[in-house]
Design an enzyme around this catalytic site. Structure first.
Site, PDB file in Angstrom:
ATOM      1  N   ARG A  60      19.648   1.502 -67.719  1.00  0.00           N
ATOM      2  CA  ARG A  60      20.690   0.520 -68.026  1.00  0.00           C
ATOM      3  C   ARG A  60      21.487   1.008 -69.227  1.00  0.00           C
ATOM      4  NH1 ARG A  60      20.488  -1.188 -63.658  1.00  0.00           N
ATOM      5  NH2 ARG A  60      20.052  -3.305 -62.946  1.00  0.00           N
TER       6      ARG A  60
ATOM      7  N   GLU B 159      30.008  -1.862 -68.010  1.00  0.00           N
ATOM      8  CA  GLU B 159      30.550  -1.368 -66.731  1.00  0.00           C
ATOM      9  C   GLU B 159      31.618  -2.306 -66.186  1.00  0.00           C
ATOM     10  OE1 GLU B 159      27.258  -0.670 -64.072  1.00  0.00           O
ATOM     11  OE2 GLU B 159      26.285   0.610 -65.535  1.00  0.00           O
TER      12      GLU B 159
ATOM     13  N   HIS C 109      27.399   4.248 -61.564  1.00  0.00           N
ATOM     14  CA  HIS C 109      26.186   3.476 -61.230  1.00  0.00           C
ATOM     15  C   HIS C 109      25.772   3.708 -59.771  1.00  0.00           C
ATOM     16  CE1 HIS C 109      23.777  -0.321 -62.520  1.00  0.00           C
ATOM     17  NE2 HIS C 109      23.085   0.383 -61.644  1.00  0.00           N
TER      18      HIS C 109
HETATM   19  C1  DGY Z   1      19.234  -1.961 -59.748  1.00  0.00           C
HETATM   20  O1  DGY Z   1      18.813  -2.318 -58.644  1.00  0.00           O
HETATM   21  O2  DGY Z   1      18.858  -2.476 -60.788  1.00  0.00           O
HETATM   22  C2  DGY Z   1      20.164  -0.823 -59.779  1.00  0.00           C
HETATM   23  O3  DGY Z   1      20.654  -0.564 -61.033  1.00  0.00           O
HETATM   24  C3  DGY Z   1      21.261  -0.949 -58.767  1.00  0.00           C
HETATM   25  O4  DGY Z   1      21.452   0.386 -58.398  1.00  0.00           O
END
Ligand code: DGY
Length: 324
Positions: free
Chosen positions: A243, A272, A290
């Protein structure tokens, strides 16, 4: 009137999942894929039994305070659930689920792609050819950093970290070190001949590649800050497929500008889709939008998993992936 539970799906999800949701529920789809506003999310909680949001929907305490609320379950499309105020959801007696397991391999692949690309200057090389700047092979042209045999430092040793370790250890003969405050199973450590470090700092000091695999939570907010970046080797690379807010982005920009570290591979960002503009022009930074779980197979599996959680919940059975 439909006897089926009403479920609002906040974004466009794979067609197979939309079809399944429409069979099982009175499903409200978002064909245009325009993100819901805060007011629309609040309205959704008033009018549906289950909400199927995703990582771009900010389900804050304020949104959850909506009254009268009809929604009893939030089945997040995503393994990460930092888009939802979990404490507020818990306090209000909501069930929240996520979609673990199904995206582990794809996300591990993306971490390895970032690692390889940044080490071997792949993005830069591609831009070089596409801009017609390439004048031909020569012994000293665009030399990168060897990956095989290097030390990979994992911050966290959960599902995705272990899948990255497997690829790095058995595919690239890398030495694996990691730090995780929660003790992993000895057999998982043994499977990749890993070395557990007592502190994050030991990992930062020794690793040639530092790959982040911790969830976004108050304890990990800006975990990789200026001080921790300064503990990394000057020739080391930082990889983030977890993240964005685990990294203090302005501090990373400064570290890259100062040459405190050699480069970075980033799939996720704090705000983002905003990427710090300085990063966009740095050749030693690989930037993805992402993409961690972005394969057709995995996105279908994620959707089906969220639908399964809703189905179990409405059947009065224990959900599979309860977060709270
Ligand atoms: C999630 O599922 O948390 C991912 O970041 C999406 O790709």
């Amino acid at each position: 009137m439909s006897a089926k539970p009403r479920v609002i799906i906040t974004r466009k999800i794979p067609a197979a999942c939309e079809t399944e949701a429409a069979l099982l529920f009175d499903a409200v789809l978002n064909k245009d894929d325009v993100p819901l506003t805060t007011d629309q999310l609040r309205d959704a909680l008033k009018t549906c039994d289950g909400l199927l949001p995703t990582v771009t929907d900010k389900i804050t305490a304020e949104v959850l305070a909506t009254e009268p609320r009809r929604t009893k379950i939030i089945a997040n499309f995503g393994v990460g659930f930092n888009n939802i105020d979990i404490q507020a959801a818990k306090a209000r007696g909501l069930t929240v689920t996520n979609t673990p397991d199904v995206l582990t391999d794809d996300t591990a692949d993306i971490a390895m792609i970032l690692l390889l690309m940044v080490a071997r200057r792949a993005g830069e090389g591609e831009r070089h050819v596409r801009s017609k700047s390439w004048t031909g092979w020569r012994p000293t042209h665009m030399l990168g950093t060897k990956v095989t045999g290097k030390t990979l430092g994992l911050v966290g040793f959960g599902r995705i970290a272990k899948a990255v370790a497997k690829r790095a250890r058995h595919g690239f003969g890398m030495r694996i070190i990691f730090h995780d405050p929660f003790p992993p199973k000895p057999e998982d450590i043994k499977a990749v001949d890993a070395e557990q470090k007592q502190t994050l700092e030991e990992v930062l000091r020794e690793a040639d590649f530092v790959s982040l695999h911790c969830p976004a939570m108050p304890e990990t907010h800006h975990l990789i800050n200026a001080q921790r970046l300064s503990q990394m080797k000057k020739n080391a690379f930082l990889i983030n497929s977890a993240r964005g807010d685990v990294i203090d982005e302005p501090a990373l920009v400064k570290a890259l500008q100062a040459g405190t570290i050699a480069g970075a591979g980033l799939d996720v960002f704090e705000k983002e889709p905003v990427v710090p503009p300085e990063l966009l022009t740095m050749e030693n930074v690989v930037i993805f939008p992402h993409l961690g779980s972005a394969t057709t197979e995995t996105r279908v599996a994620m959707g089906m998993r969220a639908i399964e959680n809703l189905k179990l919940f409405f059947a009065g059975q224990p959900v599979r992936d309860r977060v709270v």
